[in-house]
Structure formats: structure tokens, C-alpha cells
Design an enzyme around this catalytic site. Structure first.
Site, PDB file in Angstrom:
ATOM      1  N   ASP A 139     -52.875  15.825  93.669  1.00  0.00           N
ATOM      2  CA  ASP A 139     -52.788  16.855  92.634  1.00  0.00           C
ATOM      3  C   ASP A 139     -52.167  18.117  93.235  1.00  0.00           C
ATOM      4  O   ASP A 139     -52.472  18.506  94.365  1.00  0.00           O
ATOM      5  CB  ASP A 139     -54.186  17.161  92.074  1.00  0.00           C
ATOM      6  CG  ASP A 139     -54.118  17.919  90.753  1.00  0.00           C
ATOM      7  OD1 ASP A 139     -54.446  17.344  89.711  1.00  0.00           O
ATOM      8  OD2 ASP A 139     -53.723  19.116  90.775  1.00  0.00           O
ATOM      9  N   HIS A 188     -53.850   9.809  82.764  1.00  0.00           N
ATOM     10  CA  HIS A 188     -54.043   9.804  84.216  1.00  0.00           C
ATOM     11  C   HIS A 188     -55.529   9.876  84.518  1.00  0.00           C
ATOM     12  O   HIS A 188     -56.317  10.351  83.703  1.00  0.00           O
ATOM     13  CB  HIS A 188     -53.325  10.991  84.877  1.00  0.00           C
ATOM     14  CG  HIS A 188     -53.719  12.323  84.312  1.00  0.00           C
ATOM     15  ND1 HIS A 188     -53.219  12.800  83.121  1.00  0.00           N
ATOM     16  CD2 HIS A 188     -54.581  13.269  84.757  1.00  0.00           C
ATOM     17  CE1 HIS A 188     -53.756  13.986  82.863  1.00  0.00           C
ATOM     18  NE2 HIS A 188     -54.588  14.290  83.835  1.00  0.00           N
TER      19      HIS A 188
HETATM   20  P1  5GP Z   1     -55.590  17.271  83.185  1.00  0.00           P
HETATM   21  O1  5GP Z   1     -56.067  18.682  83.034  1.00  0.00           O
HETATM   22  O2  5GP Z   1     -54.522  16.938  82.167  1.00  0.00           O
HETATM   23  O3  5GP Z   1     -56.694  16.273  83.212  1.00  0.00           O
HETATM   24  O4  5GP Z   1     -54.945  17.190  84.612  1.00  0.00           O
HETATM   25  C1  5GP Z   1     -53.622  17.495  84.897  1.00  0.00           C
HETATM   26  C2  5GP Z   1     -53.545  17.682  86.386  1.00  0.00           C
HETATM   27  O5  5GP Z   1     -52.186  17.571  86.775  1.00  0.00           O
HETATM   28  C3  5GP Z   1     -54.045  19.045  86.872  1.00  0.00           C
HETATM   29  O6  5GP Z   1     -55.094  18.844  87.814  1.00  0.00           O
HETATM   30  C4  5GP Z   1     -52.802  19.672  87.513  1.00  0.00           C
HETATM   31  O7  5GP Z   1     -53.105  20.410  88.668  1.00  0.00           O
HETATM   32  C5  5GP Z   1     -51.929  18.453  87.820  1.00  0.00           C
HETATM   33  N1  5GP Z   1     -50.496  18.690  87.804  1.00  0.00           N
HETATM   34  C6  5GP Z   1     -49.783  19.376  86.867  1.00  0.00           C
HETATM   35  N2  5GP Z   1     -48.468  19.338  87.152  1.00  0.00           N
HETATM   36  C7  5GP Z   1     -48.347  18.600  88.309  1.00  0.00           C
HETATM   37  C8  5GP Z   1     -47.224  18.222  89.097  1.00  0.00           C
HETATM   38  O8  5GP Z   1     -46.061  18.529  88.833  1.00  0.00           O
HETATM   39  N3  5GP Z   1     -47.480  17.461  90.211  1.00  0.00           N
HETATM   40  C9  5GP Z   1     -48.757  17.092  90.556  1.00  0.00           C
HETATM   41  N4  5GP Z   1     -48.890  16.341  91.654  1.00  0.00           N
HETATM   42  N5  5GP Z   1     -49.828  17.438  89.823  1.00  0.00           N
HETATM   43  C10 5GP Z   1     -49.626  18.193  88.718  1.00  0.00           C
END
Ligand code: 5GP
Ligand code: ZN
Length: 111
Positions: A29, A97
Site C-alpha cells: 500500500d 481489493h
Molecule cells: P480502500 O480505502 O479503497 O479500502 O483502500 C484503498 C487503498 O489503496 C488505500 O489504503 C490507499 O493508500 C491505497 N492506494 C491508493 N492509491 C494507490 C496507488 O497508486 N498505489 C498503491 N500501492 N496503493 C494505493
């Protein structure tokens, strides 16, 4: 489609894969919430958990979580997997994810 995780799975954005197979890629992340914070991302786009009917894929995601926990040596101390879904579930990237968190005591629901 302008989806950041599709770009990661298609390698249009460079990211080092922790593990990869035909259907999934696991990457660190970008904004880690714990010393170990890995995202397990299906190569096929589903906007949320609700859109995916592929039970095999669900199994594969959990199976990869086990594999990563062992590979990173956190399986004994423990780890957590979560799938945030829609706004109140805390989802910010609308491509299915699974988070794998470890490396510190996680309290409460999200630690
Ligand atoms: P959600 O909040 O949708 O469950 O999680 C999305 C996650 O994706 C967050 O923890 C955020 O830090 C991560 N994230 C967002 N953009 C990117 C990216 O470009 N690369 C990576 N490796 N992680 C990302
Ligand atoms: Zn996508």
C-alpha cells in the site's frame, strides 16, 4: 477506464509485486497503516465486493493472503484481512481489493 488499480494490474504504474499469479497481484500500500500493509488486487476489474460473483476468486484472494503472511513471516504473531465496501465501509478505490495488515497490535475493527 480510468482506474488506478487497473493501471497497477496492467503494469502501467510501476509497483513491485509481493506476489502475483494469473488472476491476482499483491503490492505494498502506498500509504501504509501498519508495518505490513499489502493490497491483494484482482486483475479483472470489479468495482466492489458486491459486483464480484466469482467464489473461486474470493478463495484465491484469501489463499494469497495466507501465502503472503507466511512469506513475510507474520503468520504466527497474526494479521488481518479486510475488504472495505462502498462509502461507509471506507472504500476509496473502486476496484475490488483486500487489505492485509500486520506488524503491530491491531485493536478494534480496523486498529
Ligand atoms: P480502500 O480505502 O479503497 O479500502 O483502500 C484503498 C487503498 O489503496 C488505500 O489504503 C490507499 O493508500 C491505497 N492506494 C491508493 N492509491 C494507490 C496507488 O497508486 N498505489 C498503491 N500501492 N496503493 C494505493
Ligand atoms: Zn479497475
Amino acid at each position: 477506464m480510468d482506474c488506478i488499480f487497473c493501471k497497477i494490474t496492467k503494469k502501467e504504474i510501476p509497483s513491485s509485486a509481493v506476489l502475483e499469479n494469473d488472476s491476482l497481484i499483491a503490492v505494498k500500500d502506498i500509504n501504509p497503516q501498519a508495518p505490513v500493509h499489502i493490497l491483494i488486487i484482482p486483475k479483472k476489474h470489479y468495482s466492489t465486493l458486491l459486483e464480484c460473483k466469482d467464489k473461486g476468486l474470493f478463495g484465491d484472494m484469501l489463499s494469497m493472503a495466507n501465502e503472503i503472511a507466511k512469506k513475510l513471516g507474520v503468520e504466527k504473531k497474526g494479521f488481518r484481512v479486510t475488504v472495505n465496501t462502498n462509502n461507509e465501509g471506507g472504500q476509496t478505490v473502486f476496484h475490488l481489493h483486500m487489505h492485509l495488515l500486520a506488524g503491530r497490535p491491531l485493536s478494534g475493527i480496523m486498529g
